[in-house]
Design an enzyme around this catalytic site. Structure first.
Site, PDB file in Angstrom:
ATOM      1  N   LYS A 123      -4.198   9.885   0.331  1.00 34.66           N
ATOM      2  CA  LYS A 123      -3.772  10.565  -0.896  1.00 34.66           C
ATOM      3  C   LYS A 123      -4.736  11.720  -1.194  1.00 34.66           C
ATOM      4  O   LYS A 123      -5.947  11.548  -1.184  1.00 34.66           O
ATOM      5  CB  LYS A 123      -3.747   9.584  -2.077  1.00 34.66           C
ATOM      6  N   HIS A 179      -7.107  -1.157  -0.900  1.00 33.54           N
ATOM      7  CA  HIS A 179      -7.067   0.045  -1.732  1.00 33.54           C
ATOM      8  C   HIS A 179      -8.190   0.089  -2.791  1.00 33.54           C
ATOM      9  O   HIS A 179      -8.874   1.097  -2.934  1.00 33.54           O
ATOM     10  CB  HIS A 179      -5.723   0.175  -2.445  1.00 33.54           C
TER      11      HIS A 179
HETATM   12  C1  BG6 Z   1       0.789  -1.504  -0.733  1.00 34.96           C
HETATM   13  C2  BG6 Z   1       0.997  -2.880  -1.307  1.00 34.96           C
HETATM   14  O1  BG6 Z   1      -0.268  -1.508   0.172  1.00 34.96           O
HETATM   15  O2  BG6 Z   1       0.479  -0.603  -1.780  1.00 34.96           O
HETATM   16  C3  BG6 Z   1       2.108  -2.853  -2.339  1.00 34.96           C
HETATM   17  O3  BG6 Z   1       1.335  -3.772  -0.266  1.00 34.96           O
HETATM   18  C4  BG6 Z   1       1.822  -1.810  -3.384  1.00 34.96           C
HETATM   19  O4  BG6 Z   1       2.280  -4.129  -2.932  1.00 34.96           O
HETATM   20  C5  BG6 Z   1       1.517  -0.473  -2.731  1.00 34.96           C
HETATM   21  O5  BG6 Z   1       2.976  -1.701  -4.203  1.00 34.96           O
HETATM   22  C6  BG6 Z   1       1.047   0.540  -3.754  1.00 34.96           C
HETATM   23  O6  BG6 Z   1       0.991   1.799  -3.152  1.00 34.96           O
HETATM   24  P1  BG6 Z   1       1.199   3.109  -4.012  1.00 34.96           P
HETATM   25  O7  BG6 Z   1       0.951   4.224  -3.058  1.00 34.96           O
HETATM   26  O8  BG6 Z   1       2.590   3.067  -4.541  1.00 34.96           O
HETATM   27  O9  BG6 Z   1       0.194   3.035  -5.114  1.00 34.96           O
END
Ligand code: BG6
Length: 516
Positions: A201, A259
């Site tokens: 991102k 994340h």
């Molecule tokens: C993924 C998870 O890695 O990231 C999901 O498995 C989650 O559960 C998603 O919804 C969130 O990604 P973003 O880019 O929408 O914040």
């Protein structure tokens, strides 16, 4: 020439075959193919490239392309889905049907790849993408090795062979170590690209630019000035069709191990000596090494777990499931820069709205010179990184209310990517990451040790929670009161009350700043 306002400055490697395992799946249709399509339209892929989808589904080539086209129409960043652009792109798409554990699949794949390489008049580069359910990763990797597709054979040219592996990478430390070992039997670490799409991102990469491209913030980026850091990854959506996976994973494994910890390392890391994959990842690893492992007796006081009220009614969820769909966690980093500064991380599904943001809260002024005015606020100074859906930065500080006396009020300075660089959507994370993998830049991918250290942080928390739900583990030293209760929360809220208490213990509170 690229028509993007956000150029990704990369030489494109010639003659490349990208093989996607899990080609009939959701990720391929919603993310990978739309990203590759956009890269193609922007002229960022080599003139001679091929994409081979591998899956069990009984598609022929035409059906496969039609299936992918609907994904492109719905999800590609570029608006110009004209038929000619699609036709040009679709000519690169091929399908290979077979079972992932059947050597015949790999023999057929190898024949297809050789044919495509020959069509390029030389052996090209090979990039494998594992977008299957995770239990298939070791199977596919072993089969690639057995078929000799993991390396260049003699006389096969000197193109690269790389493998991208999707998350989740293991479900705890032991399984991640085992998976790393299985992968390293077949591929060298330099060939392995473990994806975490958050690192792709733009707003996440901007954390590094903000910190290391400016001289004015780094001097206050430490325990002398920072009171605490909070990282929020709030989702409006429910678990959705993935309950089968999610019910055995839960929020810690799904988004904290990857994340949230990645975001934390970018905020906390030391400046690397150079901007390259090794130095960058070395610094991130040092942060993870310094995170204080949570002791069993701390799990109850430093973590919060929640489940949205309707979760157990969803198809695929085990009756009485205690899987957490929300968590808030306080972590401490034992090093000179961050000693004593709490990092609060929270994430959940079915919350009031989508909001990913990071706030660095600064300490109060050491001596209060001005009387606290009617609106003058404690904890006045903070910086917020708006990751999504808002994309920008906020800085808050105190200012004088014009007029008599010395009354204070907090004001904000805002920077928005959209306003500064135009409203064109920022490049999708997968576009950036696919290009980086093609170009051999692993900076934005997780290294083996990084993954294992993240699990080392998550495992004790998950173990504490699991123990509370399985009292028989008391014999192993876990007692039920060492875990927080599972709190149920309503849709459209910001999660269970325990999360507010976690910060209130030390007179702090969660902030949400980006949405205006
Ligand atoms: C993924 C998870 O890695 O990231 C999901 O498995 C989650 O559960 C998603 O919804 C969130 O990604 P973003 O880019 O929408 O914040």
């Amino acid at each position: 020439m690229s028509n993007s306002v956000f150029p990704l400055i990369t030489p494109v490697p010639p003659r490349t075959t990208i093989v996607i395992f899990g080609a009939s799946g959701d990720l391929t249709q919603r993310k990978l193919i739309p990203a590759l399509y956009t890269l193609d339209v922007e002229g960022r892929l080599p003139e001679r490239y091929a994409i081979i989808g591998v899956a069990r589904s009984e598609f022929d080539g035409e059906q496969f392309r039609a299936h992918l086209r609907t994904g492109v129409q719905a999800h590609a960043r570029l608006a110009n889905h004209d038929a000619a652009a699609w036709d040009r792109f679709a000519a690169h798409l091929h399908y290979c049907q077979g079972s992932y554990d059947d050597p015949a699949t790999y023999a057929a794949l190898a024949r297809q790849m050789v044919a495509l390489d020959d069509a390029c008049e030389t052996c090209g580069n090979h990039l494998f993408y594992l977008a299957t359910p995770p239990h298939l990763y070791p199977v596919i990797v072993a089969q690639l090795g057995a078929a000799g597709l993991n390396r260049r054979g003699a006389g096969q040219g000197d193109g690269f062979v790389r493998v991208i592996i999707e998350k989740p990478f293991g479900h705890d430390l032991a399984s991640a170590q085992a998976l790393n070992a299985e992968i390293h039997e077949v591929f060298d670490e330099s060939q392995v690209y473990r994806i975490d799409h958050y690192l792709g991102k733009e707003t996440v990469q901007n954390i590094m630019v903000f910190r290391f491209g400016n001289a004015i913030f780094e001097p206050v980026w430490n325990r002398n000035y920072v009171d605490h850091v909070q990282i929020t990854v709030a989702e409006e959506v429910a678990v959705g069709p993935r309950t089968g996976y999610y019910d055995t994973a839960g929020v810690l494994r799904d988004v904290f191990q990857n994340h949230l910890l990645q975001l934390m390392t970018l905020i906390a890391m030391e400046p690397p000596a150079a901007f390259n994959a090794k130095f960058l990842r070395d610094e991130k690893v040092k942060v993870l090494q310094a995170v204080r492992p949570m002791r069993a007796e701390e799990v109850a006081t430093a973590t919060v777990r929640g489940q949205y009220r309707t979760y157990r009614d969803e198809p695929g969820v085990r009756p009485g499931s205690t899987t957490a769909t929300y968590a808030a966690v306080r972590l401490l980093i034992d090093n000179w820069r961050w000693q004593g500064v709490p990092f609060y991380l929270r994430s959940g599904k079915l919350l009031a709205r989508k909001a990913t943001e990071i706030t660095v809260q600064f300490k109060d002024v050491p001596h209060k010179l001005f009387p606290a005015g009617e609106a003058g606020s404690p904890h006045a100074n903070f910086i917020t990184f708006c990751i999504q859906p808002e994309e920008g930065l906020h800085l808050r500080f105190e200012t004088k209310i014009p007029g008599a006396g010395m009354r204070l009020r907090s004001v904000e300075m805002d920077f928005q990517f959209g306003e500064e660089f135009g409203q064109t959507a920022l490049p999708e994370a997968y576009e950036r990451l696919l290009l980086d993998a093609l170009n051999g830049d692993a900076s934005l991918f997780a290294r083996a040790d990084e993954i294992e250290l993240s699990w080392r942080i998550i495992d004790p928390i998950q173990a504490g929670w699991d123990a509370a739900d399985q009292p028989r583990r008391e014999a192993e030293g876990w007692r039920t009161e060492t875990a927080p209760p599972l709190e149920f929360y309503e849709k459209d809220t910001w999660g269970p009350p325990g999360a507010d208490r976690l910060l209130a213990q030390s007179s702090r509170h969660w902030r949400l700043t980006c949405h205006k």
